[in-house]
Design an enzyme around this catalytic site. Structure first.
Site, short mmCIF file in Angstrom:
data_model
loop_
_atom_site.label_atom_id
_atom_site.label_comp_id
_atom_site.label_asym_id
_atom_site.label_seq_id
_atom_site.Cartn_x
_atom_site.Cartn_y
_atom_site.Cartn_z
N LYS A 94 0.82 -1.22 0.00
CA LYS A 94 0.00 0.00 0.00
C LYS A 94 0.85 1.27 0.00
O LYS A 94 0.34 2.36 -0.22
CB LYS A 94 -0.91 0.01 1.23
CG LYS A 94 -1.91 -1.14 1.26
CD LYS A 94 -2.70 -1.15 2.55
CE LYS A 94 -3.66 -2.34 2.60
NZ LYS A 94 -4.38 -2.39 3.90
N ASN A 153 32.30 -20.19 -24.15
CA ASN A 153 32.22 -18.78 -23.79
C ASN A 153 33.55 -18.09 -24.09
O ASN A 153 34.62 -18.58 -23.69
CB ASN A 153 31.87 -18.65 -22.30
CG ASN A 153 31.41 -17.26 -21.92
OD1 ASN A 153 32.00 -16.27 -22.35
ND2 ASN A 153 30.38 -17.17 -21.12
N GLY A 167 20.92 -8.21 -16.12
CA GLY A 167 22.31 -8.21 -16.52
C GLY A 167 22.60 -8.86 -17.86
O GLY A 167 23.76 -9.09 -18.20
N HIS A 215 19.35 -16.89 -25.50
CA HIS A 215 20.45 -17.80 -25.19
C HIS A 215 20.51 -18.09 -23.70
O HIS A 215 19.88 -17.40 -22.89
CB HIS A 215 21.79 -17.18 -25.65
CG HIS A 215 22.23 -16.00 -24.84
ND1 HIS A 215 21.66 -14.74 -24.98
CD2 HIS A 215 23.19 -15.88 -23.87
CE1 HIS A 215 22.24 -13.90 -24.15
NE2 HIS A 215 23.17 -14.56 -23.46
N GLN A 248 23.41 -19.96 -20.56
CA GLN A 248 24.80 -20.32 -20.29
C GLN A 248 24.86 -21.64 -19.54
O GLN A 248 23.93 -22.02 -18.83
CB GLN A 248 25.49 -19.22 -19.48
CG GLN A 248 25.60 -17.90 -20.22
CD GLN A 248 26.48 -16.91 -19.50
OE1 GLN A 248 27.65 -17.19 -19.18
NE2 GLN A 248 25.95 -15.73 -19.23
N HIS A 298 14.27 -23.06 -10.88
CA HIS A 298 13.87 -21.82 -10.21
C HIS A 298 13.74 -20.71 -11.25
O HIS A 298 14.60 -20.56 -12.11
CB HIS A 298 14.94 -21.40 -9.20
CG HIS A 298 15.14 -22.34 -8.06
ND1 HIS A 298 14.26 -22.43 -7.00
CD2 HIS A 298 16.12 -23.24 -7.80
CE1 HIS A 298 14.69 -23.33 -6.14
NE2 HIS A 298 15.83 -23.85 -6.61
N TYR A 303 17.81 -4.19 4.42
CA TYR A 303 17.43 -5.26 5.33
C TYR A 303 17.72 -6.63 4.73
O TYR A 303 18.22 -7.53 5.43
CB TYR A 303 15.94 -5.14 5.68
CG TYR A 303 15.50 -6.06 6.79
CD1 TYR A 303 15.61 -5.69 8.12
CD2 TYR A 303 14.98 -7.32 6.49
CE1 TYR A 303 15.21 -6.54 9.15
CE2 TYR A 303 14.58 -8.18 7.51
CZ TYR A 303 14.70 -7.79 8.83
OH TYR A 303 14.31 -8.64 9.84
N GLU A 304 17.42 -6.80 3.42
CA GLU A 304 17.64 -8.10 2.78
C GLU A 304 19.12 -8.48 2.77
O GLU A 304 19.47 -9.65 2.91
CB GLU A 304 17.11 -8.10 1.35
CG GLU A 304 15.60 -8.14 1.23
CD GLU A 304 14.98 -6.76 1.09
OE1 GLU A 304 13.83 -6.68 0.62
OE2 GLU A 304 15.65 -5.77 1.43
#
Length: 367
Positions: free
Chosen positions: A37, A84, A166, A173, A175, A308, A326-327
């Site tokens: 809120k 790479n 990033g 693609h 990696q 994930h 805080y995180e």
């Protein structure tokens, strides 16, 4: 028991701040639903780039383009894999030597880093690809884990989508990093899943998927072989967890039918993400399965394959969640509850709904 449990999450946790336990990381998340809120006067991100050219000869990931090391890409028409050009891990790195003090430790880190293009076109993403094209990506993932996993204990497949995460190149693609060591996050998941099986006699995520499928409270999309949920312990606003319904240790173990079903459910999930704010939805995603290399000979039945998805967006296509303050110094925190962002929400907020047609194919606001 399950019904009592889900009623509790609906009544109390939707209104009051509380902590939720993440059994995969043995950590707690602070949930503060009332904070949505508050007015937002913070940073506003640029919307994702539009009108990306299908082929750009200056883009090093396009067919027939020249990469930084001088190599010319083939005229590929499906997936394309290469080493790479700027790897974080190399197979022949020297050993740093002995450790002289417990506060100053170092050990060898070796590996291989590869890049895989999903498609020859730069203006396409996984949700806009055909299921058959996604299946080719899936088969290549399985092949790479089998090949690199014969030597390395961990093979991490991950995709960073969007500049906000990033990603420096819009061409579709991912990696693949194979390492001589078990990285921090998989090592934590290894310990937690092993301990859960020891205590409870069943693989953690196998039981979790069954309970979520029964409750239908945080399910985003599902089919015969797969389930996608906003996990009970989610940290990111629209975080999801992709799980097989049967016990699967590693990606190459998937049957042909399960791979077809995976292509379908990935397309549906990513279409829902894009439709949420009618934008190419940024995220970081990756697969976790039982460790490989020497672990192939060990009992790894505590593991369950899973993926994930961590998207950063919070309120709109231009307002993201920041993991700061805080995180960083105390613990993870989220505003929206996982139940509020699932299709089963009492007030769905048009979030993660059942709309399966991509907005770019059918035009904006075609709901």
């Amino acid at each position: 028991f399950m019904r009592e449990y889900t009623d509790l999450t609906n009544s109390y946790t939707a209104k009051h701040q509380h902590l939720r336990y993440n059994p995969l990381r043995d950590s707690w998340v602070l949930v503060s639903a009332h904070r949505m809120k508050r007015p937002w006067k913070g940073q506003v991100e640029k919307p994702p780039e539009e009108n990306i050219p299908r082929h750009d000869p200056n883009n090093p990931l396009c067919p027939l383009s020249t990469r930084a090391n001088g190599e010319v890409n083939p005229e590929y028409d499906s997936t394309f894999l290469f080493d790479n050009d700027f790897p974080a891990l190399q197979p022949d790195a020297p050993d740093p030597g002995s450790n002289y003090h417990p506060l100053f430790q170092a050990k060898a880190a070796r590996g291989i880093c590869k890049v895989m293009c999903f498609h020859p076109w730069s203006d396409i993403t996984l949700p806009l690809m055909q299921p058959g094209e996604i299946r080719k990506v899936i088969d290549k993932w399985a092949e790479l884990i089998e090949e690199l996993g014969s030597t390395y204990p961990w093979v991490q497949i991950f995709e960073n989508r969007g500049a906000m995460m990033g990603c420096s190149n819009p061409h579709p693609h991912c990696q693949i990093w194979a390492s001589s060591f078990l990285p921090n996050e998989p090592a934590l998941a290894e310990r937690c899943q092993r301990e859960y099986l020891r205590k409870h006699g069943e693989a953690m995520l196998l039981r979790y998927a069954r309970m979520e499928a029964q409750a239908q409270e945080r399910v985003v999309v599902e089919n015969e072989h797969w389930l996608v949920v906003v996990p009970y312990w989610a940290t990111w606003p629209f975080q999801t967890l992709l799980l097989p319904r049967r016990h699967v240790l590693r990606f190459p173990d998937l049957t042909s039918q399960e791979r077809d079903s995976l292509a379908s459910i990935m397309k549906r999930l990513l279409t829902k993400y894009d439709n949420l704010f009618e934008v190419s939805f940024p995220y970081s995603m990756g697969w976790h399965g039982a460790p490989t290399g020497t672990h192939l000979e060990e009992d790894m039945n505590h593991w369950q394959l899973h993926a994930h998805y961590y998207p950063p967006l919070l309120r709109s296509a231009t307002v993201r969640k920041f993991m700061v303050g805080y995180e960083m110094l105390a613990q993870e925190q989220r505003d929206l509850t996982p139940e509020q962002v699932s299709p089963a929400a009492a007030e769905p907020l048009k979030i993660m709904d059942h709309y399966d047609y991509h907005f770019e194919q059918y035009g904006p606001n075609h709901h």
